[in-house]
Design an enzyme around this catalytic site. Structure first.
Site, PDB file in Angstrom:
ATOM      1  N   SER A  74       4.846  -1.301   2.634  1.00 41.92           N
ATOM      2  CA  SER A  74       4.520  -2.451   3.520  1.00 41.92           C
ATOM      3  C   SER A  74       4.782  -3.627   2.750  1.00 41.92           C
ATOM      4  O   SER A  74       3.590  -4.582   2.719  1.00 41.92           O
ATOM      5  CB  SER A  74       2.936  -2.197   3.498  1.00 41.92           C
ATOM      6  N   SER A  75       5.651  -3.924   2.359  1.00 41.00           N
ATOM      7  CA  SER A  75       6.180  -5.447   1.954  1.00 41.00           C
ATOM      8  C   SER A  75       5.694  -6.212   2.831  1.00 41.00           C
ATOM      9  O   SER A  75       5.366  -7.388   2.805  1.00 41.00           O
ATOM     10  CB  SER A  75       7.650  -5.416   1.675  1.00 41.00           C
ATOM     11  N   GLY A 120       8.965   1.036   2.527  1.00 44.60           N
ATOM     12  CA  GLY A 120       7.634   1.998   2.901  1.00 44.60           C
ATOM     13  C   GLY A 120       6.644   1.938   2.228  1.00 44.60           C
ATOM     14  O   GLY A 120       5.731   2.405   2.321  1.00 44.60           O
ATOM     15  N   GLU A 150       0.124  10.067   8.493  1.00 45.72           N
ATOM     16  CA  GLU A 150       1.245   9.188   8.856  1.00 45.72           C
ATOM     17  C   GLU A 150       1.804   9.020  10.314  1.00 45.72           C
ATOM     18  O   GLU A 150       1.422  10.133  11.073  1.00 45.72           O
ATOM     19  CB  GLU A 150       2.442   9.820   8.315  1.00 45.72           C
ATOM     20  N   HIS A 151       1.809   7.906  10.962  1.00 44.59           N
ATOM     21  CA  HIS A 151       2.348   7.554  12.045  1.00 44.59           C
ATOM     22  C   HIS A 151       1.257   8.180  13.154  1.00 44.59           C
ATOM     23  O   HIS A 151       1.373   8.557  14.406  1.00 44.59           O
ATOM     24  CB  HIS A 151       3.636   8.356  12.472  1.00 44.59           C
ATOM     25  N   ARG A 207       0.859  -1.268   0.047  1.00 32.81           N
ATOM     26  CA  ARG A 207      -0.095  -0.015   0.066  1.00 32.81           C
ATOM     27  C   ARG A 207       0.901   1.318   0.041  1.00 32.81           C
ATOM     28  O   ARG A 207       2.077   1.189   0.422  1.00 32.81           O
ATOM     29  CB  ARG A 207      -0.824   0.013   1.302  1.00 32.81           C
ATOM     30  N   TYR A 237      11.138   3.403  14.915  1.00 33.68           N
ATOM     31  CA  TYR A 237       9.635   3.172  15.020  1.00 33.68           C
ATOM     32  C   TYR A 237       9.230   2.791  16.442  1.00 33.68           C
ATOM     33  O   TYR A 237       8.070   3.507  16.926  1.00 33.68           O
ATOM     34  CB  TYR A 237       9.252   2.056  14.014  1.00 33.68           C
ATOM     35  N   ASP A 274      -1.489  -0.788   7.421  1.00 32.36           N
ATOM     36  CA  ASP A 274      -1.052  -1.699   6.171  1.00 32.36           C
ATOM     37  C   ASP A 274      -1.808  -2.661   5.920  1.00 32.36           C
ATOM     38  O   ASP A 274      -2.300  -2.925   4.951  1.00 32.36           O
ATOM     39  CB  ASP A 274       0.461  -1.900   6.381  1.00 32.36           C
ATOM     40  N   LYS A 313      12.735  -1.655   9.527  1.00 33.66           N
ATOM     41  CA  LYS A 313      11.999  -1.560  10.904  1.00 33.66           C
ATOM     42  C   LYS A 313      12.639  -2.436  11.899  1.00 33.66           C
ATOM     43  O   LYS A 313      12.482  -2.236  13.010  1.00 33.66           O
ATOM     44  CB  LYS A 313      10.566  -1.245  10.913  1.00 33.66           C
TER      45      LYS A 313
HETATM   46  P1  NG1 Z   1       5.604   0.743   6.966  1.00 35.21           P
HETATM   47  O1  NG1 Z   1       6.728   0.744   7.645  1.00 35.21           O
HETATM   48  O2  NG1 Z   1       5.542   1.634   5.875  1.00 35.21           O
HETATM   49  O3  NG1 Z   1       5.004  -0.591   6.540  1.00 35.21           O
HETATM   50  C1  NG1 Z   1       4.496   1.383   9.197  1.00 35.21           C
HETATM   51  C2  NG1 Z   1       3.416   0.925  10.194  1.00 35.21           C
HETATM   52  C3  NG1 Z   1       2.286   1.459  10.006  1.00 35.21           C
HETATM   53  C4  NG1 Z   1       2.234   2.917  10.312  1.00 35.21           C
HETATM   54  C5  NG1 Z   1       3.427   3.469   9.186  1.00 35.21           C
HETATM   55  C6  NG1 Z   1       3.340   4.783   9.783  1.00 35.21           C
HETATM   56  C7  NG1 Z   1       4.177  -1.372  10.239  1.00 35.21           C
HETATM   57  C8  NG1 Z   1       3.863  -2.968   9.720  1.00 35.21           C
HETATM   58  N1  NG1 Z   1       3.343  -0.485   9.906  1.00 35.21           N
HETATM   59  O4  NG1 Z   1       4.418   0.936   7.887  1.00 35.21           O
HETATM   60  O5  NG1 Z   1       1.243   0.834  11.013  1.00 35.21           O
HETATM   61  O6  NG1 Z   1       2.405   3.169  11.741  1.00 35.21           O
HETATM   62  O7  NG1 Z   1       4.742   2.710   9.460  1.00 35.21           O
HETATM   63  O8  NG1 Z   1       2.055   5.586   9.244  1.00 35.21           O
HETATM   64  O9  NG1 Z   1       4.992  -1.356  11.039  1.00 35.21           O
HETATM   65 MG    MG Z   2       6.165  -2.666   6.776  1.00 32.74          MG
END
Ligand code: NG1
Ligand code: MG
Length: 541
Positions: free
Chosen positions: A172-173, A170, A62-63, A56, A274, A218, A266
């Site tokens: 959401s893989s 970024g 965000e956050h 996605r 995070y 995500d 992360k």
């Molecule tokens: P990413 O790292 O882009 O998959 C993470 C969190 C989300 C959200 C975003 C920031 C995971 C799986 N997902 O997304 O819940 O907090 O950062 O908006 O860590």
């Molecule tokens: Mg992720």
């Protein structure tokens, strides 16, 4: 605005055009056939199903999902495929798992045995690629055991995975992989009706098992999106979504995604990035709660015990404040200027972001001791319940004020963005002026992510600057930040100008992991995207 999604089921289809847009089908069907044939080559039999879940891009919000505020992501067409075959177990009391990846050399094949009642072990330290499968498997087995009763025995599984969502990019893989794996196991082990909400909740829980204290954005976007609509996701009072179409404008607007190639992994950086932000937002919520409640009212005791960060969230605290304000003379007296400010959700959030937070959390940073003293608990309580519990972070000081200001201002921007989508251009306003107002919200989001939440990097800032100079109306990081991807709202007529500007100024002569980017990698680094469909089961036999 679409209708709220009830207990909808994950679609089961044998048609790729139920899943992809027409112009994506050619490249995807080649990929699906390759996966199918490789499965037969490696496992010597054909897969019964292929589960699919997309990545996605987050448009805005965000956050703030782990603070229980609504967000607006959309699924993209890049996704994870999980081909699966299940068979009767050979040996009594246990089942076999063998898992491979179409990119065999990058992700080596693994096979192991599990006892029927095993709680799948996941060693967060190893960062093995199969940990995401194990996380999905653990969650799915727990649900299957609940549904089928304790006598139920899992069947042995052969799995082959292939993902096109750039890892740590970024987009959401991780959620695409965990969700596709969970879906494959549920369906492959006999659950023929998989509810979208149930799968989403399972995937959210499962992903935390990999060591990231993530929110639910995500997985919601990955499971519940439908083609050509963004997804408005609410987490409180419970998880619910609405499908949101974009108004037709002239010139037409597109979203572009540009990769920074800065890996934002992360799992590794969690304790410093995070997971630390989740702790900061939770401690900020506690500090607000303590000071917004009347002195004599005690904090919820014992402090919340469950794992998720969502037990004490900034969203819950602001809801409580406004409820108290209207029902409690004492609170109204203490915050007289709040009463006239807080009529609508946007005014309430802006009041918190621009006025209240500076009064209640004036310091730049707070030591653990200062927080403990304000809350009337010990530093050990804080460690046990928030700082060292489950997702330990080493920090000794916490930037509560700026994180809270970001969260409330970002939550307000989501509502403002949604209002604009709903009302469309004002009388006498051109479509371009209307689109510029949407873009401004994205630019404000980027600035707050950079200055208040400290999750941008100079690479992301550079990409956004060049994209705006070349005609993007709004540019921001998307996802957790600290690297990964950026998203841009661009009039269709400016797509080439933005792409060329980034290739000239950012991707030119770029080296990643010791290798110069190939022209193809540079071309794929900047894509035009549109809302894609969510999870699906592709039934092969
Ligand atoms: P990413 O790292 O882009 O998959 C993470 C969190 C989300 C959200 C975003 C920031 C995971 C799986 N997902 O997304 O819940 O907090 O950062 O908006 O860590
Ligand atoms: Mg992720």
């Amino acid at each position: 605005m679409g209708e709220p999604v009830e207990a909808e089921l994950v679609p089961i289809t044998a048609e790729l055009n139920d899943i992809y847009h027409d112009d994506e089908i050619r490249e995807e069907s080649d990929r699906w056939i390759r996966l199918y044939n490789e499965f037969i080559k490696v496992f010597g039999s054909t897969p019964q199903l292929i589960a699919r879940s997309p990545g996605r891009v987050n448009i805005i919000g965000e956050h703030i999902d782990y603070s229980l505020f609504p967000v607006l992501p959309m699924a993209i067409h890049a996704d994870t495929l999980v081909a699966m075959e299940t068979k009767e177990t050979e040996t009594e009391g246990c089942f076999k798992v063998q898992i491979a990846n179409l990119d065999g050399q990058q992700f080596p094949k693994e096979s192991w045995e599990e006892a029927n009642d095993s709680d799948i072990a996941i060693d967060e330290k190893t960062h093995a690629w199969t940990n995401y499968f194990r996380a999905g498997l653990r969650g799915a087995l727990k649900l299957l055991r609940e549904k089928n009763g304790s006598g139920w025995q899992p069947r042995s599984m052969s799995i082959m995975v292939h993902g096109t969502v750039p890892p740590a990019g970024g987009l959401s893989s991780s959620a695409a992989l965990v969700t596709a794996c969970s879906l494959a196991v549920l369906y492959g082990q006999g659950m023929k009706r998989v509810e979208k909400l149930e799968l989403t909740r399972l995937a959210i829980e499962s992903e935390r098992a990999v060591g990231v204290n993530s929110g639910g954005m995500d997985q919601s976007a990955s499971v519940m999106s439908v083609k050509d609509a963004a997804l408005y996701v609410q987490f409180a009072p419970s998880l619910s979504v609405r499908h949101v179409e974009f108004p037709k404008t002239n010139p037409p607007l597109v979203f572009m995604i540009a990769q920074s190639f800065v890996k934002a992994d992360k799992k590794v950086s969690g304790p410093f990035h995070y997971n630390l932000r989740v702790v900061e937002c939770t401690l900020a919520a506690l500090m607000l709660l303590r000071q917004l409640l009347p002195k004599d009212e005690k904090l919820p005791n014992p402090l919340p015990q469950d794992d998720s960060p969502l037990n004490i969230s900034l969203g819950a605290v602001s809801d409580l404040f406004w409820t108290n304000l209207y029902s409690d003379e004492h609170t109204r007296k203490r915050y007289p200027d709040a009463a006239e400010a807080g009529v609508g959700m946007i005014q309430r959030l802006d009041f918190f972001a621009n006025e209240l937070i500076d009064k209640v959390l004036p310091s730049e940073t707070y030591s653990k001791k200062a927080i403990a003293d304000t809350l009337g608990v010990t530093e050990d309580d804080l460690d046990q319940n928030f700082i060292k519990k489950r997702f330990p972070v080493p920090a000794e000081r916490f930037r509560l004020r700026d994180r809270a200001k970001h969260v409330f201002s970002e939550a307000a921007r989501v509502y403002k963005f949604m209002d604009l989508l709903e009302t469309g251009p004002k009388a006498g306003e051109s479509d371009l002026q209307f689109a510029e107002r949407l873009g401004d919200l994205l630019n404000q989001s980027q600035q707050s992510c950079r200055d208040n939440f400290d999750c941008s990097t100079q690479d992301l800032d550079l990409i956004c600057m060049h994209a705006r100079d070349a005609g993007s109306l709004g540019s921001r990081l998307t996802g957790a930040g600290w690297g990964g991807a950026t998203v841009h709202l661009v009039p269709a007529s400016k797509v080439n100008s933005v792409r060329n500007a980034l290739q000239r100024n950012y991707y030119h002569d770029m080296w990643v992991d010791g290798k110069r980017l190939t022209p193809e990698e540079i071309a794929n680094a900047v894509i035009v995207t549109r809302p894609g469909s969510g999870s699906a089961i592709f039934h092969t036999s």
